[in-house]
Design a protein around this motif. Structure first.
Motif, PDB file in Angstrom:
ATOM      1  N   GLY A  49      47.478  49.248  30.370  1.00  0.00           N
ATOM      2  CA  GLY A  49      48.665  48.270  30.044  1.00  0.00           C
ATOM      3  C   GLY A  49      48.237  47.025  30.033  1.00  0.00           C
ATOM      4  N   VAL A  50      47.005  46.325  30.359  1.00  0.00           N
ATOM      5  CA  VAL A  50      46.505  45.059  30.211  1.00  0.00           C
ATOM      6  C   VAL A  50      45.156  45.037  29.639  1.00  0.00           C
ATOM      7  CG1 VAL A  50      45.942  43.031  31.620  1.00  0.00           C
ATOM      8  CG2 VAL A  50      47.857  44.325  32.240  1.00  0.00           C
ATOM      9  N   ARG A  51      45.281  44.478  28.516  1.00  0.00           N
ATOM     10  CA  ARG A  51      43.893  44.433  27.899  1.00  0.00           C
ATOM     11  C   ARG A  51      42.934  43.104  28.445  1.00  0.00           C
ATOM     12  NH1 ARG A  51      43.791  48.262  24.507  1.00  0.00           N
ATOM     13  NH2 ARG A  51      45.754  48.923  23.304  1.00  0.00           N
ATOM     14  N   ASN A  52      41.673  43.391  28.296  1.00  0.00           N
ATOM     15  CA  ASN A  52      40.552  42.231  28.547  1.00  0.00           C
ATOM     16  C   ASN A  52      40.633  41.972  29.994  1.00  0.00           C
ATOM     17  OD1 ASN A  52      39.878  42.126  26.063  1.00  0.00           O
ATOM     18  ND2 ASN A  52      41.387  40.783  25.328  1.00  0.00           N
ATOM     19  N   VAL A  53      41.058  42.845  30.770  1.00  0.00           N
ATOM     20  CA  VAL A  53      41.029  42.859  32.093  1.00  0.00           C
ATOM     21  C   VAL A  53      40.374  44.135  33.221  1.00  0.00           C
ATOM     22  CG1 VAL A  53      42.217  42.287  34.538  1.00  0.00           C
ATOM     23  CG2 VAL A  53      43.002  41.079  32.299  1.00  0.00           C
ATOM     24  N   VAL A  54      39.505  44.042  34.094  1.00  0.00           N
ATOM     25  CA  VAL A  54      39.068  45.134  34.573  1.00  0.00           C
ATOM     26  C   VAL A  54      39.953  45.457  35.802  1.00  0.00           C
ATOM     27  CG1 VAL A  54      36.977  45.980  36.061  1.00  0.00           C
ATOM     28  CG2 VAL A  54      36.388  44.741  33.908  1.00  0.00           C
ATOM     29  N   PRO A  55      40.409  46.564  36.059  1.00  0.00           N
ATOM     30  CA  PRO A  55      39.771  47.789  35.324  1.00  0.00           C
ATOM     31  C   PRO A  55      40.466  48.070  34.296  1.00  0.00           C
ATOM     32  CG  PRO A  55      41.498  48.347  37.069  1.00  0.00           C
ATOM     33  CD  PRO A  55      41.342  46.872  37.141  1.00  0.00           C
ATOM     34  N   GLN A  56      39.779  49.003  33.232  1.00  0.00           N
ATOM     35  CA  GLN A  56      40.442  49.781  32.102  1.00  0.00           C
ATOM     36  C   GLN A  56      40.297  51.051  32.210  1.00  0.00           C
ATOM     37  OE1 GLN A  56      41.811  48.219  28.905  1.00  0.00           O
ATOM     38  NE2 GLN A  56      42.108  46.440  30.429  1.00  0.00           N
ATOM     39  N   TRP A  57      41.217  51.881  31.826  1.00  0.00           N
ATOM     40  CA  TRP A  57      41.000  53.382  31.688  1.00  0.00           C
ATOM     41  C   TRP A  57      41.307  53.789  30.097  1.00  0.00           C
ATOM     42  CZ3 TRP A  57      38.562  55.281  35.561  1.00  0.00           C
ATOM     43  CH2 TRP A  57      38.780  54.737  36.627  1.00  0.00           C
ATOM     44  N   TYR A  58      40.401  54.880  29.613  1.00  0.00           N
ATOM     45  CA  TYR A  58      40.294  55.184  28.244  1.00  0.00           C
ATOM     46  C   TYR A  58      40.670  56.801  28.306  1.00  0.00           C
ATOM     47  CZ  TYR A  58      38.635  50.270  27.769  1.00  0.00           C
ATOM     48  OH  TYR A  58      38.676  49.101  27.968  1.00  0.00           O
ATOM     49  N   VAL A  59      41.439  57.346  27.374  1.00  0.00           N
ATOM     50  CA  VAL A  59      41.528  58.499  27.178  1.00  0.00           C
ATOM     51  C   VAL A  59      41.596  59.129  25.998  1.00  0.00           C
ATOM     52  CG1 VAL A  59      42.707  58.926  29.513  1.00  0.00           C
ATOM     53  CG2 VAL A  59      43.851  58.519  27.335  1.00  0.00           C
ATOM     54  N   MET A  60      40.985  60.519  25.690  1.00  0.00           N
ATOM     55  CA  MET A  60      40.987  61.077  24.402  1.00  0.00           C
ATOM     56  C   MET A  60      41.898  62.167  24.515  1.00  0.00           C
ATOM     57  SD  MET A  60      36.982  60.694  23.440  1.00  0.00           S
ATOM     58  CE  MET A  60      37.083  60.529  21.682  1.00  0.00           C
ATOM     59  N   ARG A  61      43.049  62.329  23.575  1.00  0.00           N
ATOM     60  CA  ARG A  61      43.874  63.513  23.781  1.00  0.00           C
ATOM     61  C   ARG A  61      43.880  64.376  22.614  1.00  0.00           C
ATOM     62  NH1 ARG A  61      48.029  62.512  27.025  1.00  0.00           N
ATOM     63  NH2 ARG A  61      48.262  60.306  27.790  1.00  0.00           N
ATOM     64  N   GLU A  62      44.243  65.762  22.860  1.00  0.00           N
ATOM     65  CA  GLU A  62      44.108  66.852  21.794  1.00  0.00           C
ATOM     66  C   GLU A  62      45.193  66.601  20.818  1.00  0.00           C
ATOM     67  OE1 GLU A  62      42.797  71.157  22.845  1.00  0.00           O
ATOM     68  OE2 GLU A  62      44.671  70.728  23.559  1.00  0.00           O
ATOM     69  N   GLY A  63      44.857  66.585  19.577  1.00  0.00           N
ATOM     70  CA  GLY A  63      45.849  66.304  18.515  1.00  0.00           C
ATOM     71  C   GLY A  63      46.156  65.051  18.331  1.00  0.00           C
ATOM     72  N   ASP A  64      47.066  64.703  17.391  1.00  0.00           N
ATOM     73  CA  ASP A  64      47.421  63.314  17.067  1.00  0.00           C
ATOM     74  C   ASP A  64      48.583  62.838  18.052  1.00  0.00           C
ATOM     75  OD1 ASP A  64      45.305  63.312  15.326  1.00  0.00           O
ATOM     76  OD2 ASP A  64      46.798  63.956  13.797  1.00  0.00           O
TER      77      ASP A  64
END
Length: 120
Positions: A6-21
């Motif tokens: 929810g907050v950009r440019n601040v650690v921590p960051q979490w990234y996910v890749m989802r199945e489908g669009d």
């Protein structure tokens, strides 16, 4: 790929890749960027952590995409280097990461320590 904290440019960051669009698709891969991944080299920060690809989706380049995304995200946050610790040997070298030596985790176990320049 989405930043899910929810907050950009601040650690921590979490990234996910989802199945489908759809945003409700099953998570098939992900990673995070945190200050320190529980090792004894606190000056080597931030750290890419928890890189994971679901077994059914391995071999499709998702881990490499997440590593590249992490480099860009860290660079956009103003970091010049990104680090990680792992017990894997070979994969990160093939992805351009430099083996820097070894670090100990909080239980004293030795892990391989890697670093790479970030990009913007």
């Amino acid at each position: 790929m989405e930043a899910s904290c929810g907050v950009r440019n601040v650690v921590p960051q979490w990234y996910v890749m989802r199945e489908g669009d759809e945003p409700t698709g099953a998570i098939v891969a992900g990673c995070g960027i945190i200050e320190n991944d529980f090792h004894d080299c606190p000056d080597l920060a931030p750290n890419l952590c928890a890189l994971y690809v679901d077994e059914r989706h391995r071999g499709a380049g998702l881990a490499r995409q997440l590593l590249a995304h992490g480099r860009r995200a860290a660079g956009n946050m103003g970091y010049r280097r990104l680090y990680l610790v792992t017990d894997h040997e070979g994969f990160y070298e093939r992805c351009g990461w430099e083996h820097l030596g070894f670090a100990r985790d909080v239980e004293g176990l030795i892990m391989r320590l890697y670093g790479i320049d970030t990009v913007r």
